[in-house]
Design a protein around this motif. Sequence first.
Motif, short mmCIF file in Angstrom:
data_model
loop_
_atom_site.label_atom_id
_atom_site.label_comp_id
_atom_site.label_asym_id
_atom_site.label_seq_id
_atom_site.Cartn_x
_atom_site.Cartn_y
_atom_site.Cartn_z
N GLU A 193 49.53 46.20 47.43
CA GLU A 193 49.79 45.25 46.35
C GLU A 193 50.17 45.96 45.05
OE1 GLU A 193 47.33 41.81 43.88
OE2 GLU A 193 46.68 42.37 45.90
N ASN A 194 49.49 47.08 44.76
CA ASN A 194 49.73 47.77 43.49
C ASN A 194 50.93 48.70 43.53
OD1 ASN A 194 47.49 46.53 42.34
ND2 ASN A 194 46.10 48.21 42.85
N HIS A 195 51.20 49.30 44.70
CA HIS A 195 52.22 50.35 44.76
C HIS A 195 53.36 50.05 45.75
CE1 HIS A 195 49.63 52.97 42.36
NE2 HIS A 195 48.64 52.63 43.15
N GLY A 196 53.16 49.08 46.63
CA GLY A 196 54.20 48.74 47.59
C GLY A 196 53.95 49.34 48.96
N TYR A 197 54.50 48.69 49.98
CA TYR A 197 54.32 49.11 51.37
C TYR A 197 54.89 50.51 51.61
CZ TYR A 197 55.16 49.30 56.41
OH TYR A 197 55.21 49.70 57.73
N LEU A 198 56.07 50.78 51.05
CA LEU A 198 56.70 52.08 51.29
C LEU A 198 55.88 53.22 50.70
CD1 LEU A 198 60.48 51.27 50.67
CD2 LEU A 198 59.30 51.58 52.86
N TYR A 199 55.23 52.97 49.56
CA TYR A 199 54.39 54.00 48.95
C TYR A 199 53.25 54.37 49.89
CZ TYR A 199 51.21 56.32 45.70
OH TYR A 199 50.36 57.22 45.10
N VAL A 200 52.61 53.36 50.50
CA VAL A 200 51.49 53.62 51.40
C VAL A 200 51.98 54.38 52.63
CG1 VAL A 200 49.75 52.54 52.88
CG2 VAL A 200 50.17 51.65 50.58
N GLN A 201 53.15 54.04 53.13
CA GLN A 201 53.70 54.77 54.27
C GLN A 201 53.97 56.23 53.91
OE1 GLN A 201 54.10 53.53 57.62
NE2 GLN A 201 52.62 52.28 56.50
N MET A 202 54.48 56.46 52.71
CA MET A 202 54.72 57.85 52.28
C MET A 202 53.41 58.60 52.10
SD MET A 202 58.02 57.71 49.69
CE MET A 202 57.27 56.57 48.54
N LEU A 203 52.38 57.90 51.62
CA LEU A 203 51.06 58.52 51.47
C LEU A 203 50.52 58.96 52.82
CD1 LEU A 203 48.50 59.29 49.91
CD2 LEU A 203 47.78 56.90 50.07
N LEU A 204 50.63 58.10 53.83
CA LEU A 204 50.17 58.45 55.17
C LEU A 204 50.97 59.62 55.74
CD1 LEU A 204 49.54 54.93 56.73
CD2 LEU A 204 47.82 56.62 56.11
N GLU A 205 52.27 59.64 55.47
CA GLU A 205 53.10 60.77 55.92
C GLU A 205 52.66 62.06 55.24
OE1 GLU A 205 57.08 59.59 55.15
OE2 GLU A 205 57.11 58.06 56.73
N ASP A 206 52.29 61.97 53.96
CA ASP A 206 51.79 63.16 53.25
C ASP A 206 50.47 63.63 53.87
OD1 ASP A 206 53.93 63.19 51.51
OD2 ASP A 206 52.89 62.09 49.93
N LEU A 207 49.61 62.69 54.25
CA LEU A 207 48.35 63.06 54.89
C LEU A 207 48.61 63.72 56.24
CD1 LEU A 207 46.12 59.90 54.22
CD2 LEU A 207 46.32 61.98 52.85
N GLN A 208 49.61 63.22 56.93
CA GLN A 208 49.98 63.81 58.21
C GLN A 208 50.47 65.25 58.03
OE1 GLN A 208 53.59 62.25 60.01
NE2 GLN A 208 52.66 62.30 62.05
N GLU A 209 51.32 65.46 57.04
CA GLU A 209 51.81 66.81 56.76
C GLU A 209 50.67 67.73 56.33
OE1 GLU A 209 54.58 67.73 57.57
OE2 GLU A 209 55.92 66.00 57.58
#
Length: 525
Positions: A193-209
């Motif tokens: 809600e605060n940052h957008g769906y794509l931001y959360v997906q990028m965050l998860l990708e960063d956690l994966q890396e």
Amino acid sequence: MYRVLIVDDEPIISSGIHAFIDWEKEEMSAEHGCANGEEALAALETRHFDILITDIKMPLLNGIQLIRQALALYPLLKVILISNYSDFEYVKEGLKLGAVDYLLKLTLNRDDLLAVLKRCISMIEEERRKDYELFHFREGALYRERKSVEQEIKRLIAQEQFPLSSADWAPGWLEERYICAYLMLDGAEEWIENHGYLYVQMLLEDLQESFYLKVSEGAAMLVSENSMFLLFPDHDGEEEKRLLQWKQSLETEWGISTSVGFVIEQGICSILHGFFSSRSACQKRFFEGIGGLYRMNGSEEGNEQSLTDLEGQRDWTPFYEIIRNGDPVSIAADFALEQWKRGEQTPDQVKHEACYLISRVHELHEDTGSLLPEQLDLLQRAETLEQLVSDLIGLMEEIVKPVISNLTNSGYGGQMIIKALKYIADHYTENLTLQSVADIVHLNKSYFSLLFKKQTGRNFIDYIIELRIREAKRLLAQSESRIYDVAGAAGFNDVKYFSRMFKKATGLTPVEYRDKHRAAGSQFN
């Protein structure tokens, strides 16, 4: 050399900031000609800057709007806010958006400004170092090999296949003991809600890396919009300790909260079982609270598959009776909570049952349920049982609130009564009279009395008493206040009159009513 952009609509401030620092000595350069956010964005689009120093209150485009747009275009930009004492709410919003720090104009000095600038530079250098390491890691053969393993595991999960005892793509550690961990990002709905769906997906990708950089052997897969599935070898038998340390370091580095369920498996044939078991373990967060590390024990496995829908088996009669009697909805919610706390159902089953209950409450109050889809969605998005019950109470209070919407007509008379009902709902514990409410809606007292009964089907004073009795029930069930105080708080000036009226309406004295619900509460517990 690091480039700094100074933005302020007061030339004396921007010039003063520019004069504070010997920029060349500090291996920086600075520009200070922008007087508002629009000019600053134009400068950012044409020239590269590493650090932005901006005022908050400016014409055309203020500092908060500038930060939001600038960081969306240039996420690596570091922002320093310059503010007045009266701007603190804006400062908090700016820091939430990603500003590094803020400085007060009235106390601004060279040392403080230089310290924040150097902190920005340190952050930039650390990010560049990580980017450099990540780039070389991605280019390596090891990274490509691990990504290949990741894809094979994702295929097995998606197709729900049990692999053979061996496979060409499987690394050796999958034949030994390994950890299966299912990680969920806490508060994902709020992040989206605060940052957008794509931001959360990028965050998860960063956690994966980050996982691949820090864990020498293992695989990490994104399995939903807020979840990851991890596998890595357990060489020393201290799997829970290692997993907890990694979880804590992850949360500290990224400023997030996560919930992790895990199991120990062995052999490639156990991957699918490990996925479902660790996911089930992570669902304990719903009952135990978010942010934990949850292990699936052998005795718990298989429950999710063997459970049946208990909706038709459970007796919800006491719940419905509480609603019909006009008792506080929190009592009904407590009854539901005690059923769900037994742990006989999965989170999805509990949410489904909560949705069923809220639909029935609509029916009991002959409510059209125009907002029902949104209400069901709210219940389905609850992350914990505590949040679900809190949302359920709020929704039920909205449904049973003392405003009658199904009036006999929606013309002028109906509009006047709706206005009166809304006023009564806010003031019924006060000394309301037929005349005082008639004055609010600018109608003659006698005409208002006739119109009220025609539209609502009840007398004005009966309606007021009904609301006051309902409020008294709530206070008696939820507080230890004296009966005298309950009477006053519910709008009754005479405690004897209140006691007689309460027993007439409920069949119980106020004391008997409180004792009854206190006993019911102890049974729930």
